[in-house]
Design an enzyme around this catalytic site. Structure first.
Site, PDB file in Angstrom:
ATOM      1  N   GLY A  15       1.139 -14.847   3.309  1.00  0.00           N
ATOM      2  CA  GLY A  15       1.494 -13.756   2.400  1.00  0.00           C
ATOM      3  C   GLY A  15       2.998 -13.756   2.198  1.00  0.00           C
ATOM      4  N   GLY A  17       5.213 -12.901   0.308  1.00  0.00           N
ATOM      5  CA  GLY A  17       5.880 -11.995  -0.612  1.00  0.00           C
ATOM      6  C   GLY A  17       7.193 -11.536  -0.007  1.00  0.00           C
ATOM      7  N   ALA A  18       7.651 -10.364  -0.441  1.00  0.00           N
ATOM      8  CA  ALA A  18       8.939  -9.873   0.037  1.00  0.00           C
ATOM      9  C   ALA A  18       8.891  -9.562   1.533  1.00  0.00           C
ATOM     10  CB  ALA A  18       9.333  -8.629  -0.762  1.00  0.00           C
ATOM     11  N   GLY A  20       6.791 -10.705   3.899  1.00  0.00           N
ATOM     12  CA  GLY A  20       6.629 -11.932   4.672  1.00  0.00           C
ATOM     13  C   GLY A  20       7.902 -12.752   4.711  1.00  0.00           C
ATOM     14  N   ASN A 112      -0.488  -2.618   4.872  1.00  0.00           N
ATOM     15  CA  ASN A 112      -0.639  -1.178   4.605  1.00  0.00           C
ATOM     16  C   ASN A 112      -2.035  -0.664   4.906  1.00  0.00           C
ATOM     17  OD1 ASN A 112       1.911  -0.376   3.694  1.00  0.00           O
ATOM     18  ND2 ASN A 112       1.542  -1.247   1.658  1.00  0.00           N
ATOM     19  N   LYS A 194       1.612   7.089   9.280  1.00  0.00           N
ATOM     20  CA  LYS A 194       2.257   6.591   8.063  1.00  0.00           C
ATOM     21  C   LYS A 194       1.468   7.011   6.817  1.00  0.00           C
ATOM     22  CE  LYS A 194       4.546   2.612   5.929  1.00  0.00           C
ATOM     23  NZ  LYS A 194       4.637   1.153   5.753  1.00  0.00           N
ATOM     24  N   ASN A 198       1.928   8.013   2.778  1.00  0.00           N
ATOM     25  CA  ASN A 198       1.429   7.065   1.771  1.00  0.00           C
ATOM     26  C   ASN A 198       0.295   7.620   0.928  1.00  0.00           C
ATOM     27  OD1 ASN A 198       3.052   4.802   1.847  1.00  0.00           O
ATOM     28  ND2 ASN A 198       1.936   3.849   3.533  1.00  0.00           N
ATOM     29  N   SER A 264       5.576   1.810  -3.594  1.00  0.00           N
ATOM     30  CA  SER A 264       5.160   0.416  -3.805  1.00  0.00           C
ATOM     31  C   SER A 264       3.970   0.365  -4.755  1.00  0.00           C
ATOM     32  CB  SER A 264       4.804  -0.237  -2.473  1.00  0.00           C
ATOM     33  OG  SER A 264       3.709   0.430  -1.884  1.00  0.00           O
ATOM     34  N   GLU A 276      -3.365  -1.199  -3.826  1.00  0.00           N
ATOM     35  CA  GLU A 276      -4.055  -1.126  -2.529  1.00  0.00           C
ATOM     36  C   GLU A 276      -4.804   0.210  -2.388  1.00  0.00           C
ATOM     37  OE1 GLU A 276      -0.343  -2.306  -0.288  1.00  0.00           O
ATOM     38  OE2 GLU A 276      -1.762  -3.600   0.762  1.00  0.00           O
TER      39      GLU A 276
END
Lengths: 315, 315
Positions: A15, A17-18, A20, A112, A194, A198, A264, A276
């Site tokens: 993964g 992405g940013a 990772g 997440n 969290k 979220n 996000s 997500e």
């Protein structure tokens, strides 16, 4: 196991992405041998690595190895599978990672949502499983480019709970390169904690196309945020993960103090990426049903997001 | 009072949008003397009247008189104030219409929502008050141009309930020009009945940018529509206006059969016009609180719409 140049921990990040890219870069700085599994950015990263523009100072990350198929990793298997993928129904994570899970591989899920670990635990019951949360503002601004805007803290813990030497070791590595890393023996509770933030802000931000300040300044969406937080609080408690009584007020107060922030999920929506919805809301709603808690505010937001996501996402 | 050329009913229409233009034109066809109060379209309507493109055949409407300020109507006051304005918090209807309300003026409110009549009744306690609902698909496509897409039925009744000779007279006039007009002695209940459909579909359509078919085909938004309908059903009953037990299923079944339809609130949103959030949802939620009914699904939609409307509307 002491971390030395001659015996580095071998990490395979899935993964890239940013999230990772950023944490893999930090693990390499801490002395680990890091392999990045990339698809769309593969050729760029092979050629140029990843440029990281960070509030803490820009730096460059050249992974020790880049692969475009997890099955190419080969033997011996990595010590750590560091998973930073989005949690999406269309991604069958157990099948995807199976070729890279060796007998002694520790699986680390920095992703997440709540209740996302069970499929991995069921598929790999004999591998140590670490669950984690990233509190960080990162954007992948182009192939091979990451912008680190704010924060950076991690929380890691053995899943479903309890102590773990590998968690301690990873935390030391991250701390050695100035990434604050909380070691928790109650990571499942940390996920619910969290989610208090979220669950309301991700959904409301997409449905109203608003940042956190706009949501907090409108009396109705402020009250709605509070209602959703209280539902998460009740579900968490009924699932055996009671949160502090003050957590709703603390989250609201802290959000008032934040700079206006796009969630996000709102960024994903605006980029027409899949949301997500299941990890952040669907799993919590299913947990609520299981324990007999009613969560109508969250369910309404979930339902509206399901159709919104279906229409928005090109994937 | 018999309607003849020598003794026509004098109508003053306030709110010369699509609904006002269409029904005023029909009242003129039925022999009434019709004055239109217009603001933005005043000069166009004075010059050219209103072109009505209708599924029942196109026709042209030249009002007997056009005014750009209600206070210009003069004496004697109109027999009927025919109000077809949007119900918006920024419109102070009692103050606006006061100059045109004579001793014998009947006020007719053909507007959306529930519990919208009280301010008018309080301001003009001695004037007969008729409340009404339009079941019609109309668009104002340009100044002086209306498109009549479908339906056209009216329901009219004395507010808050009971019989009225003026309602009977208006119904005969409308029926004489092929506008089906239901006379009801329970118009308040009729408003709640219409809200069963309006409450879910208007809000969900705006928040998901979807037509009715898209909402019905997604399992989550279908279920959400049902939940909102059931809340409206319960509030109506607790307010003394019980609806038929089958009304939720009937509304869902009928909506499945409809051609894909964009709600008026979605059209308003897309044109950046203010939304009737208070008339359609806010008033129902306040009624729910008053009678001790919980309506969390509707409240969530209302809260999301409040911020959406605040950000969208240019007014």
């Amino acid at each position: 196991m002491k971390q030395t140049k001659t015996n580095p921990l071998h990490i395979l990040n899935i993964g890239a992405g940013a999230v990772g890219g950023y944490y893999s870069a930090k693990l390499q700085q801490a002395g680990c041998h890091v392999t990045l599994a990339c698809r769309s950015d593969y050729s760029t990263v092979v050629k140029k690595g990843i440029a990281i523009h960070s509030i803490d100072g820009d730096f460059h990350f050249s992974p020790d190895r880049v692969i475009n198929d997890i099955a190419h990793y080969g033997q011996p298997a990595a010590d750590i599978l560091f998973i930073t993928l989005k949690v999406l129904p269309e991604i069958d994570l157990p099948t995807m990672i199976a070729p890279a899970v060796g007998e002694n591989t520790t699986i680390v899920m920095v992703q997440n949502g709540v209740e996302i670990e069970k499929p991995i635990q069921d598929a790999f019951p004999n591998n140590p499983l670490i669950s984690g949360l990233a509190f960080v503002c990162l954007n992948r601004t182009a192939p091979g480019e990451i912008t680190h805007l704010d924060y950076g803290r991690l929380a890691l813990g053995r899943y479903p709970n309890g102590p773990s030497e590998m968690v301690q070791q990873l935390a030391k590595l991250f701390e050695s390169v100035n990434v604050p890393c909380l070691v928790t023996e109650q990571v499942t509770q940390a996920r619910w904690r969290k989610l208090i933030w979220n669950a309301p802000f991700n959904g409301i931000s997409v449905l109203t196309q608003s940042d956190t300040l706009e949501i907090m300044q409108n009396p109705e969406t402020l009250e709605l945020s509070r209602c959703v937080m209280e539902e998460v609080f009740q579900i968490a408690a009924a699932c055996g993960h009671p949160l502090p009584d003050t957590i709703v007020e603390t989250n609201l107060r802290d959000t008032f103090k934040m700079k206006p922030y796009k969630t996000s999920m709102l960024l994903d929506y605006q980029a027409e990426r899949p949301l997500e919805v299941e990890a952040i809301l669907g799993n919590a709603i299913r947990a609520a049903r299981r324990v007999g808690i009613s969560a109508p505010h969250m369910t309404t937001i979930y339902s509206l997001l399901k159709l919104t996501n279906e229409k928005n996402s090109r994937v």
